[in-house]
Design a protein around this motif. Structure first.
Motif, short mmCIF file in Angstrom:
data_model
loop_
_atom_site.label_atom_id
_atom_site.label_comp_id
_atom_site.label_asym_id
_atom_site.label_seq_id
_atom_site.Cartn_x
_atom_site.Cartn_y
_atom_site.Cartn_z
N ASN B 341 -1.64 -42.14 55.67
CA ASN B 341 -1.94 -41.06 54.74
C ASN B 341 -0.69 -40.23 54.50
N VAL B 342 -0.17 -40.33 53.31
CA VAL B 342 1.03 -39.60 52.96
C VAL B 342 0.77 -38.87 51.66
N VAL B 343 1.07 -37.57 51.63
CA VAL B 343 0.77 -36.80 50.44
C VAL B 343 1.92 -35.84 50.15
N PRO B 344 2.32 -35.76 48.90
CA PRO B 344 3.38 -34.81 48.55
C PRO B 344 2.81 -33.40 48.43
N VAL B 345 3.54 -32.43 48.93
CA VAL B 345 3.07 -31.04 48.88
C VAL B 345 4.24 -30.12 48.55
N ARG B 346 3.89 -28.93 48.11
CA ARG B 346 4.91 -27.88 48.00
C ARG B 346 4.60 -26.84 49.06
N LEU B 347 5.57 -26.51 49.88
CA LEU B 347 5.33 -25.60 50.99
C LEU B 347 5.01 -24.21 50.45
N ALA B 348 3.82 -23.69 50.85
CA ALA B 348 3.38 -22.39 50.33
C ALA B 348 3.70 -21.27 51.30
N ALA B 349 3.56 -21.54 52.60
CA ALA B 349 3.77 -20.45 53.57
C ALA B 349 4.13 -21.02 54.93
N MET B 350 4.82 -20.21 55.72
CA MET B 350 5.15 -20.58 57.10
C MET B 350 4.66 -19.46 58.00
N GLU B 351 3.78 -19.84 58.96
CA GLU B 351 3.21 -18.81 59.85
C GLU B 351 3.52 -19.19 61.29
N PRO B 352 4.28 -18.34 61.99
CA PRO B 352 4.49 -18.60 63.42
C PRO B 352 3.18 -18.46 64.15
N GLN B 353 2.83 -19.45 64.97
CA GLN B 353 1.59 -19.38 65.76
C GLN B 353 1.90 -19.78 67.18
N GLY B 354 2.33 -18.81 67.95
CA GLY B 354 2.64 -19.10 69.34
C GLY B 354 3.80 -20.06 69.46
N GLU B 355 3.54 -21.22 70.03
CA GLU B 355 4.59 -22.19 70.30
C GLU B 355 5.03 -22.96 69.05
N VAL B 356 4.18 -22.91 68.02
CA VAL B 356 4.48 -23.74 66.85
C VAL B 356 4.57 -22.87 65.60
N VAL B 357 5.07 -23.51 64.54
CA VAL B 357 5.07 -22.87 63.23
C VAL B 357 4.09 -23.65 62.37
N ARG B 358 3.15 -22.94 61.74
CA ARG B 358 2.19 -23.62 60.87
C ARG B 358 2.72 -23.60 59.44
N LEU B 359 2.93 -24.80 58.90
CA LEU B 359 3.35 -24.93 57.51
C LEU B 359 2.12 -25.11 56.66
N ARG B 360 1.94 -24.27 55.67
CA ARG B 360 0.76 -24.31 54.82
C ARG B 360 1.16 -24.87 53.47
N ALA B 361 0.43 -25.91 53.02
CA ALA B 361 0.81 -26.60 51.79
C ALA B 361 0.14 -25.97 50.58
N GLY B 362 0.88 -25.88 49.47
CA GLY B 362 0.31 -25.47 48.19
C GLY B 362 0.22 -26.68 47.28
N ALA B 363 -0.22 -26.47 46.04
CA ALA B 363 -0.32 -27.58 45.09
C ALA B 363 1.08 -28.07 44.75
N SER B 364 1.20 -29.37 44.62
CA SER B 364 2.53 -29.90 44.32
C SER B 364 2.63 -30.41 42.90
N GLY B 365 1.56 -30.93 42.35
CA GLY B 365 1.63 -31.48 41.00
C GLY B 365 2.22 -32.87 40.96
N ARG B 366 2.77 -33.33 42.09
CA ARG B 366 3.39 -34.65 42.11
C ARG B 366 2.43 -35.73 42.58
N GLY B 367 1.30 -35.33 43.15
CA GLY B 367 0.44 -36.36 43.72
C GLY B 367 -0.98 -35.86 43.84
N PRO B 368 -1.77 -36.52 44.68
CA PRO B 368 -3.18 -36.15 44.83
C PRO B 368 -3.35 -34.68 45.25
N ALA B 369 -4.45 -34.10 44.79
CA ALA B 369 -4.67 -32.67 45.00
C ALA B 369 -5.09 -32.35 46.42
#
Lengths: 279, 410
Positions: B341-369
């Motif tokens: 499963n591979v999907v193109p995304v545009r990075l919408a936000a980055m949220e530090p969550q303890g040990e990790v950083v959560r990358l939140r995807a926005g609409a990309s327009g290049r591929g499946p929604a």
């Protein structure tokens, strides 16, 4: 007296299997001493008994009268304990009556009061000159003290707390969750009490009734103070045993053994029912 | 799906199309009006409840509506007021102020001094513990409710037989509760709760006490009986902190925090695009909605998400693909190799969550929604190495073995 928790297979296995868990040895020594304290005197009774005349001693008129009276009054007072003590335990365990600890302490008073004192308080209340006894005498011509009724009242007085304590404990252990579930299934409070609460605490109720009966059977102090010692009317087995111990020790020992046998039979019969009965 | 609203300010929306209700409603709840079955709601009013009460350190102030036949999940952490809400609905707890109406009957109205006693509310309750009556057999437990309703022994027995069979435990009818496993006991408890045909069934963390192995099967069978034709649309309010319960069972989700509704909407939407930090935290999962198919799930725009079904699913059943954000790999270029499963995304936000950083995807327009809204948890080191920042075009990849396909509420 508490039941295995529902739907928990673990509690079942713990009932049957040994876990290989060993008790630390310091537990054993006082346990053996404690057991001896109870068992050795009873064994001494067996040794002291006049066995050749045993049957004659326990079938004398006085003995049979006392045994009959003891069983009659004991069973009657146990029934009264169930009749009044069960609702009392329900109120103590389930209601939000203000001042509940105070009410409970009063109910438990006979446990800590010397039985003779209990008998005297009953005498002061119901005696011919007592506040209630006076009225009973004047209105109905009824005199309670020194009658079989007095024996039953005295036994109920001292035995009821045993039933209440046992049942209240069982009710608190069971909690009101089953009643809540029953209510969500459409059971009225009376239906829930009859079909859920009482069956769930039945082992506690049975053991409470056994304790109450045993206490009533052995009652001495309150009975002698309130009911006196009249053969066939108020002289129960313990009273007869005390009387005989003054002049006819052989008879006292034989009757004591009879009382022990009756007590053991009651305990064994209800214990086996307790373990297997409700299942 | 009904348009029944919940939460302060939207109660009057019950029988109106969603768009007309309240301009303040956000866009992502507005589209529920398209699928709303308002006529059904009007014919069979479900539950409408408003509860205000002080409990411990906070004030519970919640309004919840559940349409007839709808399954609504209330999600929230311990102490958020879930149990108080359920207790009030069941009549086991007296709130300071509440109105509860169910199927056109007023059950509680503190202003008018009305409190219908528990046993006349027709509100069933299933909690963590099965709480089967220990002195009765499974069969007698299930027959208990019908007997209380005045049915004869034989009729009540027949009802019990039917429900035990429905729950797949007919052969356990004569067992005592002490002879049942946790999962078996809970099945019997479900049968017992449904045998009285309650107007509302309350589920209080119904699988929380079950083994991890037993929970999915019980959840599946509960889903079948409350959702399918067995009861013809059971109105259900489910309280849980397990997202999976909500995903599998609920049409709609109400998120509770500190005694208030902080978020609500169709389950998949709330979980996929949590607007409150709280919802995001409890959700903590990536979800993709669609329909079940061989090998995984068809998204609404026709692409395939590969994964394994958690239970047998029919082709075309509504389903949700679920995976953890930490199982999502992030790439600059389209990755080659094994990820299915591979999907193109545009990075919408980055949220530090303890040990990790959560990358939140926005609409990309290049591929499946379906990539929109996905979260990927990566280490700060990986973020530094990739040199990503919001607005970047990225690829999210997740292995098929990390994806579980569950049946969904709708």
């Amino acid at each position: 007296m508490t039941r295995a928790a529902p739907s928990s297979p673990r509690t079942r296995s713990s009932r049957t299997g040994s876990t290989g868990h060993t008790l630390p040895w310091p537990v054993w020594v006082p346990a053996v001493v404690g057991f001896g304290l109870i068992a050795v005197p009873v064994a001494g009774l067996v040794l002291r008994a006049d066995w050749p005349n045993f049957l004659t001693l326990i079938t004398s008129d006085a003995a049979l009268d006392a045994l009959r009276l003891s069983l009659q009054t004991g069973l009657t007072s146990t029934a009264l304990c169930l009749l009044f003590g069960t609702p009392l335990a329900l109120v103590l365990a389930r209601s939000d009556l203000p001042g509940l600890p105070v009410w409970r302490s009063i109910v438990l008073l006979p446990l800590v009061l010397p039985p003779v004192v209990g008998g005297l308080t009953l005498l002061f209340l119901l005696g011919r000159t007592g506040p209630v006894g006076q009225l009973l005498d004047a209105w109905f011509g009824v005199t309670v003290p020194f009658s079989t009724v007095a024996v039953v009242i005295a036994q109920t007085f001292v035995a009821m707390p045993f039933l209440v304590v046992s049942l209240e404990g069982a009710l608190r252990t069971a909690g009101d969750r089953y009643e809540a579930v029953a209510a969500t299934l459409g059971a009225s409070p009376m239906t829930a009490l009859r079909r859920v609460t009482i069956p769930v605490v039945l082992p506690g109720l049975v053991s409470g009734a056994v304790l109450a009966f045993a206490r009533a059977l052995g009652e001495f102090g309150a009975t002698v103070a309130f009911a006196g010692s009249l053969q066939g009317t108020t002289r129960t087995l313990p009273l007869l045993i005390y009387l005989d111990s003054q002049d006819d020790l052989d008879s006292a020992v034989a009757l004591s053994l009879l009382l022990v046998v009756v007590a053991v039979v009651v305990i064994v019969a209800t214990r086996t029912r307790d373990a297997s009965g409700v299942r | 799906m009904s348009a029944a609203g919940a939460g302060p300010g939207s109660r009057e929306g019950h029988r109106e199309p969603r768009r007309a209700v309240d301009g303040a409603l956000r866009a992502d709840t507005a589209d529920t009006a398209d699928t709303a079955d308002t006529a059904d709601t009007a014919d069979n009013p479900g539950l409408a409840a408003r509860v205000t009460t002080r409990r411990g350190g906070f004030t519970l102030d919640v309004a919840v509506e559940v349409a007839h036949g709808e399954v609504v999940a209330v999600l929230g952490p311990n102490g958020s007021g879930k149990s108080t809400l359920l207790g009030t609905l069941a009549g086991l707890f007296d709130p300071e102020s509440a109105t509860v109406t169910l199927a056109d009957r007023v059950l509680t109205d503190t202003d008018a001094g009305i409190t219908v006693p528990v046993h006349r509310r027709r509100v069933g309750l299933l909690s963590q513990q099965a709480l089967l009556f220990p002195h009765l057999t499974a069969h007698e437990n299930v027959a208990f409710g019908p007997r209380c309703a005045g049915q004869g022994r034989r009729a009540a027995g027949a009802v019990a037989d039917r429900w035990l069979a429905e729950m797949g435990v007919a052969e356990l009818a004569d067992r005592r509760p002490s002879e049942l496993s946790g999962g078996q006991a809970q099945r019997v408890a479900i049968a017992r709760a449904l045998a009285v045909e309650p107007d509302l069934l309350l589920l209080d963390e119904p699988f929380a006490a079950l083994d991890v192995d037993a929970a999915p099967a019980v959840r599946a069978v509960l889903r079948r009986v409350v959702r399918d034709s067995v009861v013809g649309g059971q109105t259900v309010l489910l309280v849980t902190h397990d997202v999976l319960d909500a995903v599998v069972l609920a049409d709609r989700l109400v998120v509770l925090a500190d005694g208030e509704v902080v978020e609500q909407g169709p389950t998949a939407e709330v979980l996929a695009r949590p607007r409150s930090g709280f919802a995001a935290r409890i959700a903590g999962l990536d979800l993709v909605t669609g329909t079940a198919c061989a090998g995984g799930l068809h998204t609404l725009d026709g692409t395939l998400v590969s994964g394994a079904a958690s239970e047998p699913l029919d082709h075309g059943d509504p389903a949700v693909a679920v995976f953890a954000p930490r199982s999502v790999a992030v790439h600059r270029e389209r990755p080659a190799g094994s990820p299915r499963n591979v999907v193109p995304v545009r990075l919408a936000a980055m949220e530090p969550q303890g040990e990790v950083v959560r990358l939140r995807a926005g609409a990309s327009g290049r591929g499946p929604a379906w990539g929109e809204g996905l979260a990927a948890d990566v280490t700060p080191a990986a973020v530094a190495e990739l040199g990503v920042e919001p607005g970047d075009e990225l690829w999210f990849a997740v292995k098929a073995t990390e994806v579980a396909v569950h049946p969904s509420g709708r």
